[in-house]
Design a protein around this motif. Structure first.
Motif, PDB file in Angstrom:
ATOM      1  N   ASP A  40      40.414  39.875  43.918  1.00 30.14           N
ATOM      2  CA  ASP A  40      41.444  40.033  42.882  1.00 30.14           C
ATOM      3  C   ASP A  40      42.850  39.892  43.444  1.00 30.14           C
ATOM      4  O   ASP A  40      43.695  39.189  42.870  1.00 30.14           O
ATOM      5  N   HIS A  46      45.493  37.076  42.312  1.00 28.19           N
ATOM      6  CA  HIS A  46      46.804  37.416  41.727  1.00 28.19           C
ATOM      7  C   HIS A  46      47.895  36.571  42.381  1.00 28.19           C
ATOM      8  O   HIS A  46      48.832  36.122  41.723  1.00 28.19           O
ATOM      9  N   HIS A  48      36.394  41.306  35.916  1.00 22.62           N
ATOM     10  CA  HIS A  48      37.209  40.414  35.080  1.00 22.62           C
ATOM     11  C   HIS A  48      37.522  39.192  35.912  1.00 22.62           C
ATOM     12  O   HIS A  48      37.274  39.181  37.132  1.00 22.62           O
ATOM     13  N   THR A  84      40.474  36.726  37.475  1.00 16.53           N
ATOM     14  CA  THR A  84      41.887  36.803  37.824  1.00 16.53           C
ATOM     15  C   THR A  84      42.418  35.419  38.180  1.00 16.53           C
ATOM     16  O   THR A  84      41.815  34.699  38.975  1.00 16.53           O
ATOM     17  N   HIS A  95      45.269  38.972  35.121  1.00 18.02           N
ATOM     18  CA  HIS A  95      43.871  38.871  34.718  1.00 18.02           C
ATOM     19  C   HIS A  95      43.771  38.007  33.464  1.00 18.02           C
ATOM     20  O   HIS A  95      44.749  37.828  32.756  1.00 18.02           O
TER      21      HIS A  95
HETATM   22 ZN   LIG Z   1      43.933  42.668  39.452  1.00 19.51          ZN
END
Ligand SMILES: [Zn+2]
Length: 420
Positions: free
Chosen positions: A280, A284, A323, A325, A349
Motif C-alpha cells: 500500500d 500510494h 483494497h 491502491t 485508494h
Molecule cells: Zn493506504
C-alpha cells in the motif's frame, strides 16, 4: 457544528491520502452505499488451522506486475496457484472507498464500519464487535498477527483492538496487551508498543531476526516481535543497497516461518493473520519498483504457508487484499527482470474489487465470497459446530463491551479526542 464536522472529515481524508478519483459512475455517493453482503457461507466441517493473508493495497494489477517482473508473465505467482478464487467488494459503511481499518474490520468481524474505525459498531450501537482472533480464542486456538508495518497499525489492529480511531495507537497497544492478547505479535515496534509494556504484560520480546529465530517451540507464553520502531524497510531498498535494515531484521516470509513453527503444535489449532503492509505504501507513492518487490516478498510468505499446509489436511489458507491502491494499470510487459510499464490514476485508494484465493478445508466456499464481510464467514464456516474449550489451555478473552466514553483519557494518543 455540522459544517465543522465535514471540515474535519475532509481534512482527515486529505491527510490520509484517501482521495477518490474515478468516473462519476465509480464515485458512488456514500449515502447510496449498499449494505453488507447477504451471502450465507456455511459448512459441516471446520479447519483446525486458519491462515489469512492480506496484501494491503494489493489489486489485481499489482499481482500481475510482480509476476511479469519475476517470471516474465502474469499469473505466475504462488498465491495465484491456489485453486479457488473470487473477487470481492471492499466499500466502507460511510464511503465507497475504504481505508485499511474499515476493510480489515469487515474481514475480522463481518460488519461494515466507517473508515478509521477498528471493530466497533460505528455507525451503529457502538458495541465492540468480536473479531476472528477473539472468536478463535474462545475455541482455544492460538492466534497470531504478523505485519510489515508497526504491529499497532490498522490492519492487525482490527483483529486485536476495539477503537474509534486507528490513530489511537496507545489504546490499540493496551487492547492487545490487556484484552485480546494475541499469542504472536510480529511487526515493527513503536506506536504505543515498546519492550517494557509488552514484557510487563507477560510477553517475551524479540527485537531482531536472530532473537526471533532463537525462539523454540512449543509456544507456552506469548511473544512480541518488535522489529525496529516504525515500518519494516522496503524490500526494494534493501535489494539495491539503500537500506540495510534486513541485515538484522526479519523479512515477512521469515516471520511467517517462525510463526508457523511456534503455532503448529497448538493443541486446538491456530489462527494466523499475515499482512503485507507496505504494498500500500509503495502504491500510494506510485513506485512500481517498491510495489513489485513488496508483492514478491508477500508471495514468498504465502509460499511458506502453502508449503507448510500442503502436507496437511486440516488447514484453510486464504489470500486477499483490503483494497486497491493507486489505480494501477499495466501498459506493457517488459519481460523477466524488467519492471512493466505502468500508469497510475491515483495516489490514494480506489473502489476496485480485489481478488480472493483459497486452498484447503472449506476453500471451495471462497467462490461464494463477493464482499469483504464474507471473509469472516469463510474463516468461521463450520466453527459453531466445534466445541468451546474446557479446560482452557489459553486464556479466553472476556468480551466485555466498552462504550467509547469508558476509555481512560490518559490512554488517548496525543491527548486528542475523536471529532465526528
Ligand atoms: Zn493506504
Amino acid at each position: 457544528m455540522k459544517r465543522k464536522v465535514w471540515v474535519v472529515i475532509i481534512i482527515t481524508l486529505a491527510a490520509t491520502g484517501l482521495v477518490l478519483k474515478g468516473t462519476p459512475s465509480q464515485a458512488l455517493d456514500a449515502r447510496t452505499v449498499a449494505p453488507a453482503s447477504s451471502a450465507v457461507i456455511t459448512s459441516t466441517v471446520a479447519p483446525r488451522n486458519i491462515i489469512l493473508f492480506i496484501g494491503d493495497g494489493m489489486g489485481t494489477e499489482h499481482i500481475r506486475a510482480a509476476g511479469m517482473y519475476q517470471h516474465g508473465s502474469a499469473g505466475t505467482l504462488t498465491l495465484e496457484s491456489l485453486p479457488y478464487t473470487s473477487t470481492m467488494t471492499t466499500y466502507a459503511a460511510d464511503n465507497p472507498v475504504t481505508d485499511s481499518a474499515a476493510s480489515a474490520t469487515a474481514m475480522a468481524t463481518g460488519h461494515k464500519v466507517a473508515n478509521g474505525v477498528l471493530s466497533i459498531a460505528y455507525p451503529g450501537d457502538e458495541r465492540e464487535l468480536e473479531t476472528l482472533l477473539e472468536r478463535f480464542h474462545t475455541h482455544c486456538k492460538r492466534a497470531g498477527l504478523v505485519t510489515t508495518t508497526p504491529a499497532t497499525n490498522a490492519t492487525p489492529a482490527a483483529f486485536g483492538a476495539h477503537e474509534f480511531s486507528r490513530s489511537y495507537y496507545n489504546n490499540i497497544a493496551n487492547d492487545y496487551l490487556t484484552q485480546t492478547r494475541p499469542d504472536i505479535l510480529f511487526g515493527g515496534g513503536g506506536y504505543g508498543l515498546n519492550p517494557t509494556n509488552a514484557a510487563s504484560a507477560g510477553y517475551t520480546v524479540v527485537l531482531d531476526r536472530a532473537s526471533m529465530q532463537a525462539l523454540t517451540p512449543p509456544l507456552t507464553g506469548r511473544v512480541s516481535g518488535q522489529f525496529g520502531v516504525t515500518n519494516l524497510p522496503y524490500e526494494y531498498d534493501y535489494f539495491v543497497g539503500t537500506d540495510p535494515g534486513y541485515t538484522t531484521l526479519p523479512h515477512l516470509s521469515e516471520m511467517v516461518t517462525t510463526a508457523l513453527t511456534l503455532l503448529e503444535n497448538a493443541p486446538n489449532g491456530f489462527f494466523l493473520m499475515v499482512e503485507g503492509g507496505r504494498i500500500d505504501h509503495a502504491a500510494h507513492a506510485n513506485h512500481i519498483t517498491r510495489t513489485v518487490f513488496e508483492v514478491l516478498e508477500f508471495d514468498r510468505a504465502v509460499a511458506v504457508a502453502y508449503t507448510w499446509a500442503l502436507s496437511r489436511t486440516d488447514t484453510l489458507l486464504i489470500v486477499t487484499a483490503d483494497h486497491e491502491t493507486g489505480g494501477l494499470r499495466i501498459i506493457a510487459n517488459n519481460g523477466a527482470g524488467n519492471f512493466p510499464t505502468v500508469t497510475w490514476t491515483s495516489t490514494g485508494h480506489t473502489a476496485a474489487a480485489v481478488p480472493v484465493y483459497a486452498w484447503g478445508v472449506n476453500a471451495e466456499l471462497a467462490t461464494q465470497v463477493h464482499d469483504n464481510t464474507d471473509i469472516y464467514q469463510l474463516a468461521t464456516a463450520g466453527l459453531s459446530a466445534t466445541p468451546l474449550c474446557t479446560p482452557t489451555p489459553v486464556r479466553i478473552v472476556t468480551f466485555r463491551g466498552r462504550p467509547h466514553f469508558d476509555v481512560p483519557t490518559f490512554q488517548r494518543s496525543n491527548g486528542r479526542t475523536l471529532k465526528r
